[in-house]
Motif scaffolding. Structure first.
Motif, mmCIF file in Angstrom:
data_model
loop_
_atom_site.group_PDB
_atom_site.id
_atom_site.type_symbol
_atom_site.label_atom_id
_atom_site.label_comp_id
_atom_site.label_asym_id
_atom_site.label_seq_id
_atom_site.Cartn_x
_atom_site.Cartn_y
_atom_site.Cartn_z
ATOM 1 N N LEU A 1 4.595 -9.493 -31.430
ATOM 2 C CA LEU A 1 3.578 -10.519 -30.993
ATOM 3 C C LEU A 1 2.266 -10.758 -31.760
ATOM 4 N N ARG A 2 1.980 -9.603 -32.560
ATOM 5 C CA ARG A 2 0.631 -9.587 -33.417
ATOM 6 C C ARG A 2 -0.461 -10.372 -32.608
ATOM 7 N N GLY A 3 -0.651 -9.611 -31.650
ATOM 8 C CA GLY A 3 -1.976 -10.167 -30.723
ATOM 9 C C GLY A 3 -1.812 -11.491 -30.112
ATOM 10 N N GLY A 4 -0.441 -12.084 -30.210
ATOM 11 C CA GLY A 4 -0.365 -13.442 -29.514
ATOM 12 C C GLY A 4 -0.008 -13.629 -28.369
ATOM 13 N N PHE A 5 0.196 -14.750 -27.817
ATOM 14 C CA PHE A 5 0.752 -15.015 -26.514
ATOM 15 C C PHE A 5 1.672 -16.031 -26.476
ATOM 16 N N LYS A 6 3.003 -15.486 -26.070
ATOM 17 C CA LYS A 6 4.180 -16.093 -26.197
ATOM 18 C C LYS A 6 4.875 -16.462 -24.889
ATOM 19 N N ILE A 7 5.585 -17.645 -24.831
ATOM 20 C CA ILE A 7 6.117 -17.671 -23.504
ATOM 21 C C ILE A 7 7.585 -18.194 -23.684
ATOM 22 N N LEU A 8 8.601 -17.539 -23.060
ATOM 23 C CA LEU A 8 9.926 -17.960 -23.456
ATOM 24 C C LEU A 8 10.149 -18.860 -22.008
ATOM 25 N N THR A 9 10.735 -20.180 -22.546
ATOM 26 C CA THR A 9 10.869 -21.357 -21.652
ATOM 27 C C THR A 9 12.348 -21.853 -21.685
ATOM 28 N N VAL A 10 12.998 -21.579 -20.371
ATOM 29 C CA VAL A 10 14.165 -22.532 -20.216
ATOM 30 C C VAL A 10 14.252 -22.936 -18.763
ATOM 31 N N PRO A 11 14.966 -24.018 -18.368
ATOM 32 C CA PRO A 11 14.719 -24.738 -17.164
ATOM 33 C C PRO A 11 14.730 -23.853 -15.829
ATOM 34 N N ASP A 12 13.664 -24.321 -15.268
ATOM 35 C CA ASP A 12 13.338 -23.308 -14.001
ATOM 36 C C ASP A 12 12.918 -22.043 -14.143
ATOM 37 N N ARG A 13 12.515 -21.641 -15.343
ATOM 38 C CA ARG A 13 12.254 -20.278 -15.567
ATOM 39 C C ARG A 13 11.347 -20.211 -16.987
ATOM 40 N N GLN A 14 10.291 -19.397 -16.572
ATOM 41 C CA GLN A 14 9.384 -18.906 -17.836
ATOM 42 C C GLN A 14 8.838 -17.572 -17.871
ATOM 43 N N PHE A 15 8.672 -16.942 -18.990
ATOM 44 C CA PHE A 15 8.527 -15.603 -18.704
ATOM 45 C C PHE A 15 7.305 -15.265 -20.226
ATOM 46 N N ALA A 16 6.041 -14.959 -19.679
ATOM 47 C CA ALA A 16 4.897 -14.967 -20.801
ATOM 48 C C ALA A 16 4.606 -13.567 -21.076
ATOM 49 N N LEU A 17 4.424 -13.227 -22.485
ATOM 50 C CA LEU A 17 4.122 -12.045 -22.973
ATOM 51 C C LEU A 17 2.719 -11.994 -23.740
ATOM 52 N N TYR A 18 1.659 -11.160 -23.367
ATOM 53 C CA TYR A 18 0.650 -11.229 -23.963
ATOM 54 C C TYR A 18 0.262 -9.896 -24.616
ATOM 55 N N ALA A 19 0.043 -9.692 -26.028
ATOM 56 C CA ALA A 19 -0.402 -8.346 -26.266
ATOM 57 C C ALA A 19 -1.915 -8.190 -26.534
ATOM 58 N N LEU A 20 -2.420 -7.087 -25.715
ATOM 59 C CA LEU A 20 -3.699 -7.110 -25.808
ATOM 60 C C LEU A 20 -4.126 -6.022 -27.245
ATOM 61 N N ASP A 21 -5.336 -5.936 -27.487
ATOM 62 C CA ASP A 21 -5.742 -5.125 -28.650
ATOM 63 C C ASP A 21 -5.843 -3.781 -28.328
ATOM 64 N N ASP A 22 -5.651 -3.197 -26.968
ATOM 65 C CA ASP A 22 -5.566 -1.754 -26.858
ATOM 66 C C ASP A 22 -4.153 -1.268 -26.973
ATOM 67 N N GLY A 23 -3.233 -2.112 -27.319
ATOM 68 C CA GLY A 23 -1.532 -1.767 -27.351
ATOM 69 C C GLY A 23 -0.760 -2.012 -26.156
ATOM 70 N N ARG A 24 -1.449 -2.416 -24.995
ATOM 71 C CA ARG A 24 -0.898 -2.924 -23.616
ATOM 72 C C ARG A 24 -0.381 -4.280 -23.943
ATOM 73 N N LEU A 25 0.719 -4.534 -23.114
ATOM 74 C CA LEU A 25 1.241 -5.904 -22.918
ATOM 75 C C LEU A 25 1.078 -6.277 -21.691
ATOM 76 N N ALA A 26 0.694 -7.638 -21.501
ATOM 77 C CA ALA A 26 0.550 -8.345 -19.965
ATOM 78 C C ALA A 26 1.565 -9.461 -19.973
ATOM 79 N N THR A 27 2.154 -9.286 -18.594
ATOM 80 C CA THR A 27 3.231 -10.257 -18.335
ATOM 81 C C THR A 27 2.908 -11.489 -17.453
ATOM 82 N N PHE A 28 3.422 -12.362 -17.421
ATOM 83 C CA PHE A 28 3.420 -13.088 -16.081
ATOM 84 C C PHE A 28 4.672 -14.015 -16.316
ATOM 85 N N ASP A 29 5.486 -14.237 -14.986
ATOM 86 C CA ASP A 29 6.655 -15.089 -14.959
ATOM 87 C C ASP A 29 6.610 -16.062 -13.712
ATOM 88 N N ALA A 30 6.947 -17.030 -13.912
ATOM 89 C CA ALA A 30 7.202 -18.332 -12.936
ATOM 90 C C ALA A 30 8.452 -18.599 -12.877
#
Ligand code: FAD
Length: 387
Positions: free
Chosen positions: A193-222
């Motif tokens: 992800l190289r510090g980026g914010f990416k969202i996988l999107t398909v009909p009726d579903r999306q899953f977001a991944l965000y890479a933090l500077d401290d090595g953690r990843l934050a997600t959210f899905d809807a």
């Protein structure tokens, strides 16, 4: 004057800070065992931004801001479909847009509390009695607190609302989606992800991944879900919903299996004609949740708490509570309506809707077309604090 606040989330901590700033004594009860560190990335603009600026907290918010250059929508192979130029979005909003983790917002507000604030964790209220010019609460340890005002800041499934205003189903509008969020570490995904914010999107579903500077990843899905059942095991439900998709999801779902604090809830709004009764008032999601689709809940929680404190500084409690509702109601209704309108944009129901969104987002990056982005995000700058 004394306030008892139920809930030490964003709304409760903000209300406490702004009330102690005007000389009130505050007790907070929070059902969690301690401050929450988990969370998800929050776009912070509008009312909340104005409130923290007026309260002198903006530098602390800016210090916790995560630099995001772009939000990238990807397909199931991880190939880019469209990009929101986040830098440009911030520019069109005159820089008045920050990206912060929910846990960081709560920590900033916690650090900003006066030492005199009495915060009691693992605690809630069992009974509330209104005495006209005061309110008395029986806490879950059997002790009693008497205050001039009780503030229910205990979120969308508010217990205070249940005790004082009645059943949740009278006020909760289900929008037809479920949401989840959790954090984990995975160096391979972070590197990709190289510090980026990416969202996988398909009909009726999306899953977001965000890479933090401290090595953690934050997600959210809807994802769309007609059922209002909340699964006993969120990780298992996520596997049912996303198990057929590629990109990083197979690894992410494995991490979910080992995560014990996955946030999982419905996407819903709270609609009430009145947010106060006697000496009890609701603030934040408990009163007027606008939902993730409107993207302004944290901002309205802080903005609302600020306006409430300003009014309580100027007038007696009953008048302040009535004015608080008048001041916020129109803006809340607009944000809730806009959240509902945005649903098909946020989680596109078909591949056609997905493609239309791609075309629009890619167009906003063409020379001379940044006004499209400005028009889209302009409502986020509207503020109940500046009125
Ligand atoms: C994935 C996701 C993304 C989001 N993105 C954005 C965004 O980009 N911008 C934005 O502005 N908003 C966003 N939001 C909305 C925002 O997070 C909420 O509107 C905001 O957190 C509401 O704050 P609150 O303090 O009112 O409620 P909550 O955060 O729910 O806090 C309530 C607190 O009360 C406590 N509590 C609950 N019940 C009791 C009880 N019985 N007794 C004592 N304490 C109790 C809870 O433990 C909690 O600490 C997003 C939400 C989600 C889920």
């Amino acid at each position: 004057m004394k306030a008892l606040i139920v809930g030490a989330g964003i709304a409760g901590l903000a209300a406490s800070k702004f009330l102690t700033d005007i000389g009130w004594e505050v007790t907070i009860v929070e059902k969690a065992r301690g401050p929450r560190t988990s969370g998800y990335m929050i776009d912070f603009a509008g009312s909340g931004y104005d409130a923290v600026e007026r309260a002198g907290l903006l530098p602390r918010f800016i210090a916790k801001h995560h630099q995001i250059d772009a939000v990238e929508y990807v397909d199931t192979k991880g190939h880019t479909r469209s990009i929101i130029d986040y830098k440009l979005t911030r520019e069109t909003m005159r820089g008045r847009l920050l990206a912060l983790l929910r846990g960081d917002i709560e920590q900033i507000l916690l650090d900003a509390q006066s030492k005199a604030v009495d915060i009691r964790y693992s605690m809630s209220v069992d009974e509330i009695t209104d005495h006209g010019d005061s309110v008395e609460a029986v806490l879950t340890d059997g002790s009693r607190v008497t205050a001039d005002l009780l503030i229910g800041a205990d979120g969308i499934h508010s217990h205070v609302r249940g005790l004082v205003f009645g059943r949740e189903e009278n006020y909760l509008r289900y929008l037809g989606y479920h949401v989840s969020a959790f954090m984990f570490e995975d160096p391979a995904i972070s590197a990709d992800l190289r510090g980026g914010f990416k969202i996988l999107t398909v009909p009726d579903r999306q899953f977001a991944l965000y890479a933090l500077d401290d090595g953690r990843l934050a997600t959210f899905d809807a994802h769309k879900d007609a059922s209002r059942e909340r699964p006993a095991k969120p990780a298992a439900r996520l596997r049912e919903v996303y198990g057929d998709l590629g990109w990083h999801l197979p690894s992410v779902l494995d991490h979910a299996d080992h995560c014990d604090d996955i946030y999982y809830d419905w996407i819903a709004q709270i609609e009430m004609d009145q947010w106060h009764k006697g000496r009890v008032v609701l603030v934040g999601d408990s009163a007027y949740a606008v939902s993730l689709l409107a993207g302004q809940g944290a901002s309205m929680a802080i903005g609302g708490a600020f306006v409430l404190a300003q009014l309580l500084a100027k007038m007696p409690v009953p008048e302040a509570l009535a004015s608080f509702e008048t001041r916020l109601h129109k803006e809340v209704l607009e944000k809730q309506a806009s959240g509902r309108r945005t649903a098909n944009w946020f989680v596109p129901p078909t591949e056609f809707h997905n493609k239309v969104r791609d075309v629009f987002l890619n167009a906003t990056r063409l020379p001379g077309l940044s006004w499209l982005l400005r028009n889209f995000f302009a409502p986020s700058l509207k503020s109940v604090v500046r009125e």
